[in-house]
Design an enzyme around this catalytic site. Sequence first.
Site, mmCIF file in Angstrom:
data_model
loop_
_atom_site.group_PDB
_atom_site.id
_atom_site.type_symbol
_atom_site.label_atom_id
_atom_site.label_comp_id
_atom_site.label_asym_id
_atom_site.label_seq_id
_atom_site.Cartn_x
_atom_site.Cartn_y
_atom_site.Cartn_z
ATOM 1 N N GLY A 29 -8.056 -3.056 -3.375
ATOM 2 C CA GLY A 29 -7.895 -2.764 -4.868
ATOM 3 C C GLY A 29 -8.233 -4.183 -5.475
ATOM 4 N N GLY B 246 -10.425 -10.642 -0.352
ATOM 5 C CA GLY B 246 -11.342 -10.525 0.991
ATOM 6 C C GLY B 246 -12.563 -11.226 0.899
ATOM 7 N N ARG C 219 -7.922 3.558 3.590
ATOM 8 C CA ARG C 219 -8.027 4.954 4.245
ATOM 9 C C ARG C 219 -9.272 5.510 3.933
ATOM 10 N NH1 ARG C 219 -3.969 7.401 -0.090
ATOM 11 N NH2 ARG C 219 -4.336 6.490 -1.980
ATOM 12 N N LYS C 220 -9.914 5.940 5.085
ATOM 13 C CA LYS C 220 -11.293 6.501 5.098
ATOM 14 C C LYS C 220 -11.570 7.398 3.903
ATOM 15 C CE LYS C 220 -12.917 5.726 9.458
ATOM 16 N NZ LYS C 220 -13.138 6.024 11.043
ATOM 17 N N GLY D 263 -11.427 6.857 0.919
ATOM 18 C CA GLY D 263 -10.819 6.781 -0.530
ATOM 19 C C GLY D 263 -11.734 6.041 -1.395
ATOM 20 N N HIS E 284 3.153 -10.405 -2.788
ATOM 21 C CA HIS E 284 4.128 -10.086 -3.824
ATOM 22 C C HIS E 284 5.453 -9.927 -3.249
ATOM 23 C CE1 HIS E 284 6.146 -9.187 -7.653
ATOM 24 N NE2 HIS E 284 5.459 -7.694 -7.798
ATOM 25 N N SER F 127 -2.651 -26.482 -40.406
ATOM 26 C CA SER F 127 -2.648 -27.147 -41.987
ATOM 27 C C SER F 127 -1.019 -27.357 -41.920
ATOM 28 C CB SER F 127 -2.969 -25.888 -42.969
ATOM 29 O OG SER F 127 -1.929 -24.926 -42.976
HETATM 30 N N1 LIG Z 1 -3.558 -7.100 -9.247
HETATM 31 C C1 LIG Z 1 -2.757 -8.154 -9.763
HETATM 32 O O1 LIG Z 1 -3.085 -8.727 -10.614
HETATM 33 C C2 LIG Z 1 -1.981 -8.731 -8.629
HETATM 34 C C3 LIG Z 1 -1.821 -10.054 -8.747
HETATM 35 C C4 LIG Z 1 -0.924 -10.889 -7.824
HETATM 36 C C5 LIG Z 1 -0.592 -10.151 -6.704
HETATM 37 N N2 LIG Z 1 -0.580 -8.735 -6.708
HETATM 38 C C6 LIG Z 1 -0.201 -7.997 -5.531
HETATM 39 O O2 LIG Z 1 -0.987 -7.592 -4.704
HETATM 40 C C7 LIG Z 1 -0.738 -6.420 -3.985
HETATM 41 C C8 LIG Z 1 -1.953 -5.698 -4.140
HETATM 42 O O3 LIG Z 1 -1.892 -5.236 -5.451
HETATM 43 P P1 LIG Z 1 -3.459 -4.532 -6.342
HETATM 44 O O4 LIG Z 1 -3.057 -4.803 -7.694
HETATM 45 O O5 LIG Z 1 -4.544 -5.208 -5.457
HETATM 46 O O6 LIG Z 1 -3.377 -3.051 -5.629
HETATM 47 P P2 LIG Z 1 -4.224 -1.969 -6.186
HETATM 48 O O7 LIG Z 1 -5.329 -2.512 -7.240
HETATM 49 O O8 LIG Z 1 -3.363 -0.954 -6.962
HETATM 50 O O9 LIG Z 1 -4.822 -1.481 -4.836
HETATM 51 C C9 LIG Z 1 -4.165 -0.422 -4.046
HETATM 52 C C10 LIG Z 1 -5.004 -0.328 -2.683
HETATM 53 O O10 LIG Z 1 -3.897 0.550 -2.263
HETATM 54 C C11 LIG Z 1 -4.484 1.665 -1.684
HETATM 55 N N3 LIG Z 1 -3.626 2.883 -1.562
HETATM 56 C C12 LIG Z 1 -2.742 3.367 -2.608
HETATM 57 N N4 LIG Z 1 -1.996 4.232 -2.240
HETATM 58 C C13 LIG Z 1 -2.224 4.271 -0.827
HETATM 59 C C14 LIG Z 1 -1.788 5.127 0.124
HETATM 60 N N5 LIG Z 1 -0.736 5.982 -0.121
HETATM 61 N N6 LIG Z 1 -2.305 4.968 1.551
HETATM 62 C C15 LIG Z 1 -3.024 4.032 1.811
HETATM 63 N N7 LIG Z 1 -3.803 3.237 0.631
HETATM 64 C C16 LIG Z 1 -3.186 3.484 -0.421
HETATM 65 C C17 LIG Z 1 -5.593 1.884 -2.491
HETATM 66 O O11 LIG Z 1 -6.489 2.566 -1.668
HETATM 67 P P3 LIG Z 1 -7.491 3.882 -2.287
HETATM 68 O O12 LIG Z 1 -8.566 3.406 -2.896
HETATM 69 O O13 LIG Z 1 -7.910 4.543 -1.146
HETATM 70 O O14 LIG Z 1 -6.444 4.672 -3.186
HETATM 71 C C18 LIG Z 1 -6.219 0.433 -2.752
HETATM 72 O O15 LIG Z 1 -6.833 -0.207 -1.713
HETATM 73 C C19 LIG Z 1 0.421 -5.827 -4.567
HETATM 74 O O16 LIG Z 1 1.602 -6.169 -3.692
HETATM 75 C C20 LIG Z 1 0.732 -6.572 -5.946
HETATM 76 O O17 LIG Z 1 1.881 -6.576 -6.441
HETATM 77 C C21 LIG Z 1 -1.368 -8.175 -7.563
#
Ligand SMILES: NC(=O)c1ccc[n+]([C@@H]2O[C@H](COP(=O)([O-])OP(=O)(O)OC[C@H]3O[C@@H](n4cnc5c(N)ncnc54)[C@H](OP(=O)(O)O)[C@@H]3O)[C@@H](O)[C@H]2O)c1
Length: 401
Positions: free
Chosen positions: A92, A99, A114-115, A117, A177, A323
């Site tokens: 995500g 990555g 997951r494949k 998705g 996190h 100001s």
């Molecule tokens: N976003 C931010 O700004 C940010 C900043 C700092 C830290 N974080 C942390 O980084 C981590 C990732 O966050 P993110 O925001 O990158 O997440 P995200 O964008 O919501 O990514 C979700 C990922 O999880 C997968 N996923 C969701 N449900 C699933 C399931 N049931 N089984 C398998 N895969 C599933 C999704 O795959 P599909 O596409 O297949 O659904 C996608 O690859 C979290 O711990 C978050 O708190 C995020």
Amino acid sequence: MSFRSNSIRLARIAGSKAIASQTQKRALSALVNAAARPTVARTSGASIVQQRGLKQINFGGVEETVYERADWPREKLLEYFKDDTLALIGYGSQGYGQGLNLRDNGLNVIIGVRKNGASWKAAIEDGWQPGVNLFAVEEAIEKGTYIMNLLSDAAQSETWSTIKPLITEGKTLYFSHGFSPVFKDLTHVETPKNVDVILVAPKGSGRTVRTLFKEGRGINSSYAVWNDVTGNAHEKAQALAVAVGSGYVYQTTFEKEVNSDLYGERGCLMGGIHGMFLAQYEVLRENGHSPSEAFNETVEEATQSLYPLIGKYGMDYMYDACSTTARRGALDWYPVFKDALKPVFNDLYESVRNGSETKRSLEFNSQVDYREKLEEELKVIRGMEIWKVGKEVRKLRPENN
Ligand SMILES: NC(=O)c1ccc[n+]([C@@H]2O[C@H](COP(=O)([O-])OP(=O)(O)OC[C@H]3O[C@@H](n4cnc5c(N)ncnc54)[C@H](OP(=O)(O)O)[C@@H]3O)[C@@H](O)[C@H]2O)c1
């Protein structure tokens, strides 16, 4: 509210800032020299002796250690991770940013999603190849020595029972996190006792992690250690922080990271600021001000003129650049706002600390139709007068014409 037009005065302020910053730089460099010491990197075989650039910095009277990218030049990263496979699970926002940065740094990184998705497709578009460096989640975990769990927080909880048995001794578990391990009573993410568990939390979205890296800059991140079985967990986290694109890293704990992060985004970073914009805008509209005037005095001037000054030079500079009338009023009213809002912030912190926010987030984000429900709520925001006005105001910016 208007800016002071006295450009000479602004130039003088900028000049004095430059002098202050030179003095700070000199003080900093003295501290750096004092802190710099030779160190031996953990490598299998070769020992790299190098001068570390870690800094002891006095932040408002509190000494903290900050680790910088200079501590981990690319060659050192390549040597450090030469026998490792970094299995990044989830593609995500963070999976994408971290990555691609790892890949561009030349490290052996594979993606597990997951494949078929949305993420699988997005990964292929970014050049990850099925069977080469793109795998199903379980397969990637089996191949990885570092398991970087970047699934959404709700998905980390949902998938934990299948993921956990695959995280065997010798692997390192990584989060961005503290959410899952800290609130384990709610998430059920009980991490294995026999592996290092570390965290690197970039302070920005995955898009920003990527953009700053490509610009040769770096995101600021925190790092923490939950479990240190090898004695190398701190070093691993510091190295990975740089490898994923951090410019500098400060240390925290899993608990402090999750509490400050959930609190901040509900407060000044998102929820609080949105609430304050709405309240100010509504009062202007109820007092007969036009939409464009209300928007300009609430959002446009804030984001385009004043907040960038706070970001670049600080709050005092922003005051000084405005100001005398504006300055007097703001100085009188900021304590009123602070006193009114502090009880709300106290309630918010407690709601984060006692797990209510986590519970709410897990319950909402685990629903099968959470994306549709979220979209409904965003539709309400999109439909608000203030944000519709914003769309029109942005079009009027000369650069958008
Ligand atoms: N976003 C931010 O700004 C940010 C900043 C700092 C830290 N974080 C942390 O980084 C981590 C990732 O966050 P993110 O925001 O990158 O997440 P995200 O964008 O919501 O990514 C979700 C990922 O999880 C997968 N996923 C969701 N449900 C699933 C399931 N049931 N089984 C398998 N895969 C599933 C999704 O795959 P599909 O596409 O297949 O659904 C996608 O690859 C979290 O711990 C978050 O708190 C995020």
